[in-house]
Write a protein that holds these residues in place. Structure first.
Motif, PDB file in Angstrom:
ATOM      1  N   SER A  96       0.855  -1.187   0.000  1.00  0.00           N
ATOM      2  CA  SER A  96       0.000   0.000   0.000  1.00  0.00           C
ATOM      3  C   SER A  96       0.887   1.231   0.000  1.00  0.00           C
ATOM      4  O   SER A  96       2.008   1.209   0.513  1.00  0.00           O
ATOM      5  N   ALA A  97       0.362   2.307  -0.567  1.00  0.00           N
ATOM      6  CA  ALA A  97       1.103   3.558  -0.591  1.00  0.00           C
ATOM      7  C   ALA A  97       1.095   4.206   0.789  1.00  0.00           C
ATOM      8  O   ALA A  97       0.331   3.816   1.680  1.00  0.00           O
ATOM      9  N   ARG A  98       1.931   5.185   0.952  1.00  0.00           N
ATOM     10  CA  ARG A  98       1.949   5.958   2.189  1.00  0.00           C
ATOM     11  C   ARG A  98       0.559   6.528   2.466  1.00  0.00           C
ATOM     12  O   ARG A  98      -0.126   7.023   1.571  1.00  0.00           O
ATOM     13  N   GLN A  99       0.144   6.428   3.724  1.00  0.00           N
ATOM     14  CA  GLN A  99      -1.136   6.991   4.147  1.00  0.00           C
ATOM     15  C   GLN A  99      -0.900   7.857   5.374  1.00  0.00           C
ATOM     16  O   GLN A  99      -0.444   7.359   6.415  1.00  0.00           O
ATOM     17  N   ASP A 100      -1.198   9.134   5.262  1.00  0.00           N
ATOM     18  CA  ASP A 100      -1.084  10.043   6.402  1.00  0.00           C
ATOM     19  C   ASP A 100      -2.403  10.019   7.161  1.00  0.00           C
ATOM     20  O   ASP A 100      -3.471  10.245   6.582  1.00  0.00           O
ATOM     21  N   ILE A 101      -2.338   9.755   8.459  1.00  0.00           N
ATOM     22  CA  ILE A 101      -3.538   9.593   9.278  1.00  0.00           C
ATOM     23  C   ILE A 101      -3.646  10.781  10.232  1.00  0.00           C
ATOM     24  O   ILE A 101      -3.262  10.696  11.415  1.00  0.00           O
ATOM     25  N   GLY A 102      -4.102  11.882   9.706  1.00  0.00           N
ATOM     26  CA  GLY A 102      -4.235  13.088  10.506  1.00  0.00           C
ATOM     27  C   GLY A 102      -2.929  13.434  11.182  1.00  0.00           C
ATOM     28  O   GLY A 102      -1.848  13.339  10.572  1.00  0.00           O
ATOM     29  N   ASP A 103      -3.015  13.805  12.454  1.00  0.00           N
ATOM     30  CA  ASP A 103      -1.802  14.135  13.196  1.00  0.00           C
ATOM     31  C   ASP A 103      -1.231  12.926  13.926  1.00  0.00           C
ATOM     32  O   ASP A 103      -0.212  13.027  14.608  1.00  0.00           O
ATOM     33  N   LEU A 104      -1.881  11.747  13.765  1.00  0.00           N
ATOM     34  CA  LEU A 104      -1.414  10.548  14.461  1.00  0.00           C
ATOM     35  C   LEU A 104      -0.071  10.069  13.927  1.00  0.00           C
ATOM     36  O   LEU A 104       0.803   9.629  14.684  1.00  0.00           O
ATOM     37  N   GLY A 105       0.111  10.123  12.607  1.00  0.00           N
ATOM     38  CA  GLY A 105       1.333   9.641  11.990  1.00  0.00           C
ATOM     39  C   GLY A 105       1.061   9.207  10.563  1.00  0.00           C
ATOM     40  O   GLY A 105       0.017   9.523   9.993  1.00  0.00           O
ATOM     41  N   ALA A 106       2.001   8.482   9.981  1.00  0.00           N
ATOM     42  CA  ALA A 106       1.859   8.003   8.607  1.00  0.00           C
ATOM     43  C   ALA A 106       2.288   6.542   8.563  1.00  0.00           C
ATOM     44  O   ALA A 106       3.191   6.121   9.294  1.00  0.00           O
ATOM     45  N   MET A 107       1.633   5.776   7.677  1.00  0.00           N
ATOM     46  CA  MET A 107       1.926   4.350   7.603  1.00  0.00           C
ATOM     47  C   MET A 107       1.886   3.858   6.171  1.00  0.00           C
ATOM     48  O   MET A 107       1.361   4.523   5.276  1.00  0.00           O
ATOM     49  N   ALA A 108       2.466   2.689   5.972  1.00  0.00           N
ATOM     50  CA  ALA A 108       2.379   1.977   4.702  1.00  0.00           C
ATOM     51  C   ALA A 108       2.600   0.506   5.000  1.00  0.00           C
ATOM     52  O   ALA A 108       3.192   0.146   6.029  1.00  0.00           O
ATOM     53  N   LEU A 109       2.116  -0.356   4.102  1.00  0.00           N
ATOM     54  CA  LEU A 109       2.330  -1.788   4.224  1.00  0.00           C
ATOM     55  C   LEU A 109       3.292  -2.246   3.145  1.00  0.00           C
ATOM     56  O   LEU A 109       3.274  -1.735   2.020  1.00  0.00           O
ATOM     57  N   ALA A 110       4.128  -3.222   3.476  1.00  0.00           N
ATOM     58  CA  ALA A 110       5.117  -3.742   2.539  1.00  0.00           C
ATOM     59  C   ALA A 110       5.291  -5.241   2.756  1.00  0.00           C
ATOM     60  O   ALA A 110       4.853  -5.783   3.778  1.00  0.00           O
ATOM     61  N   ARG A 111       5.898  -5.888   1.775  1.00  0.00           N
ATOM     62  CA  ARG A 111       6.223  -7.309   1.892  1.00  0.00           C
ATOM     63  C   ARG A 111       7.720  -7.509   1.701  1.00  0.00           C
ATOM     64  O   ARG A 111       8.336  -6.859   0.853  1.00  0.00           O
ATOM     65  N   ASP A 112       8.282  -8.412   2.492  1.00  0.00           N
ATOM     66  CA  ASP A 112       9.694  -8.728   2.325  1.00  0.00           C
ATOM     67  C   ASP A 112       9.847  -9.657   1.111  1.00  0.00           C
ATOM     68  O   ASP A 112       8.854 -10.057   0.492  1.00  0.00           O
ATOM     69  N   PRO A 113      11.070 -10.005   0.711  1.00  0.00           N
ATOM     70  CA  PRO A 113      11.250 -10.834  -0.494  1.00  0.00           C
ATOM     71  C   PRO A 113      10.545 -12.183  -0.433  1.00  0.00           C
ATOM     72  O   PRO A 113      10.229 -12.769  -1.473  1.00  0.00           O
ATOM     73  N   ALA A 114      10.270 -12.696   0.780  1.00  0.00           N
ATOM     74  CA  ALA A 114       9.582 -13.989   0.909  1.00  0.00           C
ATOM     75  C   ALA A 114       8.070 -13.847   0.970  1.00  0.00           C
ATOM     76  O   ALA A 114       7.358 -14.845   1.048  1.00  0.00           O
ATOM     77  N   GLY A 115       7.558 -12.622   0.947  1.00  0.00           N
ATOM     78  CA  GLY A 115       6.114 -12.412   0.937  1.00  0.00           C
ATOM     79  C   GLY A 115       5.482 -12.147   2.285  1.00  0.00           C
ATOM     80  O   GLY A 115       4.261 -12.052   2.387  1.00  0.00           O
TER      81      GLY A 115
END
Length: 252
Positions: A96-115
């Motif tokens: 998932s792309a970067r998501q800014d969540i108000g003033d709480l912070g920012a997050m994104a989801l990623a997978r390592d090479p093994a999934g």
């Protein structure tokens, strides 16, 4: 009530669960850990007033039938955009792309090479889990078929320092001199998707946690047993999301 807890880079700092029945999840985890919940679209579990984790109602189909519900572990980063670039350079991919969540912070989801899927969290006003002790996360680790490859990937993305545990298929990752997470190579746990990660939650009694889970619609994947780090058990909630319950030793 909040607390000014700080997490070093790479440390598991926040934990999320997406479920098809939010009401049932709240009832289960309230009984298991004593959590209370904010009545918001993004429900935050609290322990003695302090934020612990996020639980949300799943809309549509977030996970396929081969990948049941699972806790998502978010790792702390001071520069989310730089970490995401390194994920791609190191052979991982973005979920998932970067998501800014108000003033709480920012997050994104990623997978390592093994999934194996994980989250990255750049803190704002929410630094991460604010609670400690029974009912709060105590440790997280990822299962891998190749612990050296997985550890090397996380080291590159997060800047941690690895240490192989002698005599075991286990690598501990350190940040700022503190152990923050583990890479585990044993016992046939899931090694792809969200379920590759396992979070241990502190409890007063692993046996009581197992008994409660059986009676509340979950299951006991591994019965309570003693270990050098405290008596523990492996559980699955009513939606199949796995978690460990551990009685930490004083040394731990």
């Amino acid at each position: 009530m909040t607390t000014a807890v700080e997490y070093p880079a790479g440390a598991p700092c926040w934990f999320e669960l997406s479920v098809p029945d939010l009401g049932r999840a709240k009832e289960f985890y309230a009984g298991l850990f004593g959590w209370e919940f904010d009545d918001l679209p993004y429900t935050q579990a609290r322990l003695r007033g302090r934020r612990v984790a996020g639980i949300s109602q799943r809309w549509g189909s977030d996970t396929g039938p081969a990948e049941p519900a699972a806790w998502t572990v978010l790792l702390a980063t001071r520069d989310l955009d730089a970490a995401l670039r390194t994920v791609a350079e190191a052979g991982g991919r973005l979920s998932s792309a970067r998501q800014d969540i108000g003033d709480l912070g920012a997050m994104a989801l990623a997978r390592d090479p093994a999934g194996a899927e994980f989250g990255l969290w750049q803190p704002g006003t929410l630094r991460g889990c604010e609670a400690s002790g029974p009912g709060s996360p105590a440790w997280s680790e990822i299962a891998s078929d190749d612990i050296q490859e997985t550890a090397s990937f996380l080291v590159r993305v997060l800047g941690c320092e690895p240490e192989r545990v002698e005599g075991f298929e286990f690598v501990t990752l350190y940040s700022g001199g503190w152990p923050v997470l583990g890479v585990y190579g044993g016992d046939g746990r899931p090694r792809s998707g969200h379920a590759a990660w396992l979070t241990y939650f502190a409890v007063r009694s692993a046996d009581a946690a197992a008994d409660y889970t059986r009676g509340a619609g979950g299951s006991v994947v591994r019965a309570p047993a003693d270990s050098p780090y405290g008596r523990w058990c492996l559980l699955a909630d009513p939606f199949g999301a796995r978690l460990a319950a551990v009685e930490p030793t004083e040394a731990a």
